[in-house]
Design a protein around this motif. Structure first.
Motif, short mmCIF file in Angstrom:
data_model
loop_
_atom_site.label_atom_id
_atom_site.label_comp_id
_atom_site.label_asym_id
_atom_site.label_seq_id
_atom_site.Cartn_x
_atom_site.Cartn_y
_atom_site.Cartn_z
N VAL A 204 -42.14 55.86 -7.31
CA VAL A 204 -41.45 55.14 -6.24
C VAL A 204 -42.45 54.19 -5.57
N THR A 205 -41.94 53.10 -5.02
CA THR A 205 -42.81 52.27 -4.19
C THR A 205 -42.92 52.98 -2.84
N ASP A 206 -44.02 52.76 -2.17
CA ASP A 206 -44.29 53.47 -0.91
C ASP A 206 -44.68 52.43 0.14
N PRO A 207 -43.94 52.30 1.25
CA PRO A 207 -42.86 53.15 1.76
C PRO A 207 -41.58 53.07 0.92
N VAL A 208 -40.71 54.07 1.12
CA VAL A 208 -39.58 54.25 0.21
C VAL A 208 -38.35 54.78 0.95
N TYR A 209 -37.17 54.38 0.46
CA TYR A 209 -35.89 54.93 0.93
C TYR A 209 -35.89 56.42 0.56
N THR B 234 -45.32 59.66 -8.49
CA THR B 234 -46.29 58.56 -8.38
C THR B 234 -45.85 57.63 -7.27
N TYR B 235 -46.74 57.40 -6.30
CA TYR B 235 -46.45 56.50 -5.18
C TYR B 235 -47.17 55.19 -5.40
N LEU B 236 -46.43 54.10 -5.36
CA LEU B 236 -47.00 52.77 -5.58
C LEU B 236 -47.03 52.06 -4.24
N SER B 237 -48.23 51.94 -3.72
CA SER B 237 -48.41 51.46 -2.36
C SER B 237 -48.00 50.00 -2.20
N SER B 238 -47.32 49.74 -1.10
CA SER B 238 -46.75 48.43 -0.82
C SER B 238 -47.10 48.10 0.63
N THR B 239 -48.17 47.34 0.79
CA THR B 239 -48.66 47.07 2.15
C THR B 239 -49.03 45.60 2.28
N PHE C 147 -47.25 43.35 -0.30
CA PHE C 147 -46.03 44.12 -0.56
C PHE C 147 -45.55 43.99 -2.01
N VAL C 148 -46.49 43.70 -2.89
CA VAL C 148 -46.20 43.69 -4.33
C VAL C 148 -46.98 44.84 -4.94
N PRO C 149 -46.32 45.98 -5.15
CA PRO C 149 -47.05 47.16 -5.62
C PRO C 149 -47.61 46.96 -7.02
N ASP C 150 -48.75 47.61 -7.29
CA ASP C 150 -49.31 47.59 -8.64
C ASP C 150 -48.42 48.37 -9.59
N LEU C 151 -48.51 48.03 -10.86
CA LEU C 151 -47.82 48.82 -11.88
C LEU C 151 -48.46 50.20 -11.94
N PRO C 152 -47.70 51.22 -12.32
CA PRO C 152 -48.29 52.57 -12.38
C PRO C 152 -49.37 52.66 -13.46
N ARG C 153 -50.40 53.47 -13.20
CA ARG C 153 -51.46 53.62 -14.20
C ARG C 153 -51.03 54.58 -15.31
N LEU D 229 -40.88 40.49 -10.68
CA LEU D 229 -39.94 41.47 -11.23
C LEU D 229 -40.05 41.55 -12.74
N LYS D 230 -40.37 40.40 -13.37
CA LYS D 230 -40.52 40.37 -14.83
C LYS D 230 -41.63 41.32 -15.29
N ARG D 231 -42.69 41.42 -14.50
CA ARG D 231 -43.77 42.34 -14.86
C ARG D 231 -43.26 43.78 -14.97
N TRP D 232 -42.33 44.14 -14.07
CA TRP D 232 -41.76 45.50 -14.09
C TRP D 232 -40.86 45.72 -15.29
N VAL D 233 -40.06 44.73 -15.59
CA VAL D 233 -39.17 44.86 -16.74
C VAL D 233 -40.00 44.94 -18.02
N ASP D 234 -41.02 44.09 -18.11
CA ASP D 234 -41.88 44.12 -19.30
C ASP D 234 -42.59 45.46 -19.41
N TYR D 235 -43.05 45.97 -18.29
CA TYR D 235 -43.71 47.28 -18.27
C TYR D 235 -42.74 48.37 -18.77
N ALA D 236 -41.52 48.34 -18.29
CA ALA D 236 -40.53 49.35 -18.69
C ALA D 236 -40.22 49.23 -20.17
N LEU D 237 -40.13 48.00 -20.67
CA LEU D 237 -39.87 47.79 -22.10
C LEU D 237 -41.02 48.32 -22.94
N GLU D 238 -42.25 48.04 -22.50
CA GLU D 238 -43.43 48.48 -23.27
C GLU D 238 -43.60 49.99 -23.22
#
Lengths: 409, 409
Positions: A127-132, A158-163, A168-174, A198-207
């Motif tokens: 999840v991104t952090d802070p989070v719903y 896994t908390y992906l910090s967004s500050t 406020f663009v969280p890093d991809l998970p390690r 957002l494309k980075r996230w989609v590409d990450y999920a695809l990979e």
């Protein structure tokens, strides 16, 4: 002995809102007669679009006569609404969905809470952090969050910090998670991702063969052209992402209850014995087994949101809230405060000045200005030092709150 | 690799209703223009009570103005409805509940499906057989049903046979289950338990520390004084039973969506480390985390069911369906058929004559009388040799179906 689900017992009571209520009660007891202005709650205040009101009256009348009565509807939602969604929310963006990829529900909260059922219990989540908080709490209940840590995190999430530090663009998970929850425009920070981000996230999920649950409940507030309105604007998302939408913040349906979830035919998960399983029929099985469809009246009200009048009325309501946000942003900035969001989302994310904690600044605004906000620390460790303000109030209240805040700082 | 919930894959597609649809389509292709009468579906046909219609129009109008607008309501339901339920559905029976023991929802199906979440995954369950499929399927999804057996049962579920041989009064389980689902008046058999018979179940649950989920969706159809309207008429039930109710079959809310679940403060489950956990706050946690309340409009409509006019109108609708049932019972019996239920429930449970299977008799009635029914075997192994007929149709259709049936046999 019937044994209780042990994971439920790990959850503390919802501390955040009860603690806010406690402090507000205490303040009111000490300051009888003072008028508080609540800028913390994410609930709308504008009435429903007139087009929806008319459609719901007609729907109620249909239920009054045996000839036009509607009983059980399709659990997936009526064709009239699924088709309107596909035609108006996606086709104009070049995203071609089939109506049977859209599942109408009683709201985005139910769907975000239930979607995790489709994954095996040991699935890992990010999840991104802070989070719903619903993303986290429902995974605690499902037994996949691990144990609570002293820092407020859960051991298996896994908390992906967004500050402010990372814009406020969280890093991809390690380490790859099975499931990633993304909410953009973001609750609580009010920030967004550009198409490239957002494309980075989609590409990450695809990979990495991760599933993305994309919560787009605040899509109607997007104004900048570089911010995608749906994750399916990103090529490949139709193979890795489920998108959740709501009529709550768009058309004021918080009390009416209607939302929808898109599960494209191309999204698959790996099966235990090898091979792939399509998610669409699984979600269909879930909804037909555990849900009996959204209210017919609500669905007719939602359909009317897509008429020319309905669209115009929704734009007016969204415009009203965004004018609140503009006014609040300007006032907060002129008071020398650091504030984020509020241009493509109904949320403002306010940095507490002078190194105060969220609760310290919460108390300060309550005592010195009679304003109720939401402490950012309630949304996760990376929310510490922030407050969430919403633009859903009435105009006069927003203006008055800003005057008081400028005087009280 | 995101791994799918393996338990979902054990579920076959909902064979029953797709197979019915397939056979009906085939019949219509061979017999174009013939008018089928559908007596199989458990959906109502009478319009809503006028009191509910008026209340829902008023609720819609409230949402049209900022001054009377309702946004998010309490996830547990509005006080006005919880109080009306306690006052009208329980107090007159000598059952004293507190409004915070009542949780309003979008319907009984959701609640029966979700309640199992409160138990640990290895919990054992028992169902009466034949059974409303939601009890079984949701436990398959939760991973506590075991594996499918060749006889149509699941290896870890206890099936309690309910047939003409035992007067549709199932035996108590020989090995204690953690959770027992009871539905009375019963879907699909239309049979009931007397006060003394239900007391045996409550006593069993008290002695064995089992939890009872009591589905009372058809309570409004009870006419005999010896049949309890709520399980809380039985002493001790308030410590072992959760009761689920619906406005669907009472007030025609199948398309409006409103029901409720009673979780008394006295109901507890054992905790993993010893001690007891109260179920009420756990269900509250579940509902506040995963659900956002029933539609305000639906809740106002449900409240109106309890006005003097509403109660009168509900009695009329229920009376209409029960007159259908009376007419059908008489016709089926005069045709020499063995039939059960239909006096305290809207369902009739028809024995296939001459040792036919459910599907054989289904086909016979389809081909010789143009009547669509529901094969009892679809509800579990003990349903084999029966058909379910419902009394929810229009009067003329019921009468015509009985004429055809008598001619076609």
């Amino acid at each position: 002995m019937s044994t209780v689900n042990p994971h439920y017992l790990k959850l503390s009571a919802s501390y955040l809102f009860s603690e806010i209520a406690h402090r507000v009660d205490q303040y009111l007891a000490q300051n009888p007669g003072s008028r508080l202005i609540r800028l913390g709650i994410g609930d709308v205040t504008r009435p429903l679009p007139a087009a929806s009101i008319e459609a719901m009256h007609r729907a109620v009348d249909e239920l009054a006569s045996a000839d036009t009565f509607h009983g059980y509807g399709p659990e997936q939602g009526y064709g009239f609404l699924r088709e309107a969604i596909v035609r108006h929310d996606f086709a104009p963006l070049g995203v071609n969905l089939s109506p049977d990829e859209v599942f109408v529900s009683d709201g985005a909260k139910s769907d975000t809470a239930n979607i995790g059922e489709l994954l095996d219990t040991p699935a890992t989540i990010a999840v991104t952090d802070p989070v719903y908080p619903v993303y986290v709490d429902t995974n605690v209940m499902a037994g996949r969050a691990g144990e609570p840590c002293p820092d407020g995190r859960w051991s298996r999430i896994t908390y992906l910090s967004s500050t402010a530090e990372n814009g406020f663009v969280p890093d991809l998970p390690r380490r790859r998670p099975d499931l990633i929850y993304l909410c953009y425009p973001n609750n609580p920070t009010g920030t967004t991702l550009t198409r490239a981000e957002l494309k980075r996230w989609v590409d990450y999920a695809l990979e990495n063969d991760s599933l993305i649950v994309f919560d787009a409940a605040y899509e109607a507030y997007i104004t900048h052209p570089d911010i995608p309105h749906t994750i399916y604007e990103i090529p490949g998302a139709e193979r890795v992402a489920v998108e959740i939408r709501s009529f709550s913040k768009t058309a004021g349906f918080t009390g009416v209850r209607c939302g929808y979830t898109v599960v494209p035919h191309g999204v698959t998960l790996s099966a235990p014995g090898g091979g792939r399983v399509s998610l669409n029929p699984l979600w269909n099985r879930r909804q037909t087994t555990k849900f009996n469809g959204a209210s017919y009246i609500a669905q007719r009200g939602a359909e009317a949101v897509y008429t020319p009048e309905g669209r115009q009325q929704v734009r007016q309501a969204v415009g009203y809230y965004m004018e609140n946000a503009r006014l609040m942003l300007a006032a907060l900035r002129s008071a020398g405060l650091e504030v984020y969001g509020g241009t493509d989302a109904p949320y403002l994310w306010l940095k507490a000045p002078g190194g105060q904690t969220s609760w310290q600044f919460f108390d300060h605004l309550l005592r010195c200005a009679g304003i109720v906000t939401t402490p950012g620390s309630g949304f996760g460790p990376s929310g510490e030092g922030y407050l969430r303000l919403t633009a859903f109030g009435k105009r006069d209240d927003c203006a008055e709150a800003m005057r008081r805040l400028q005087a009280g700082l």
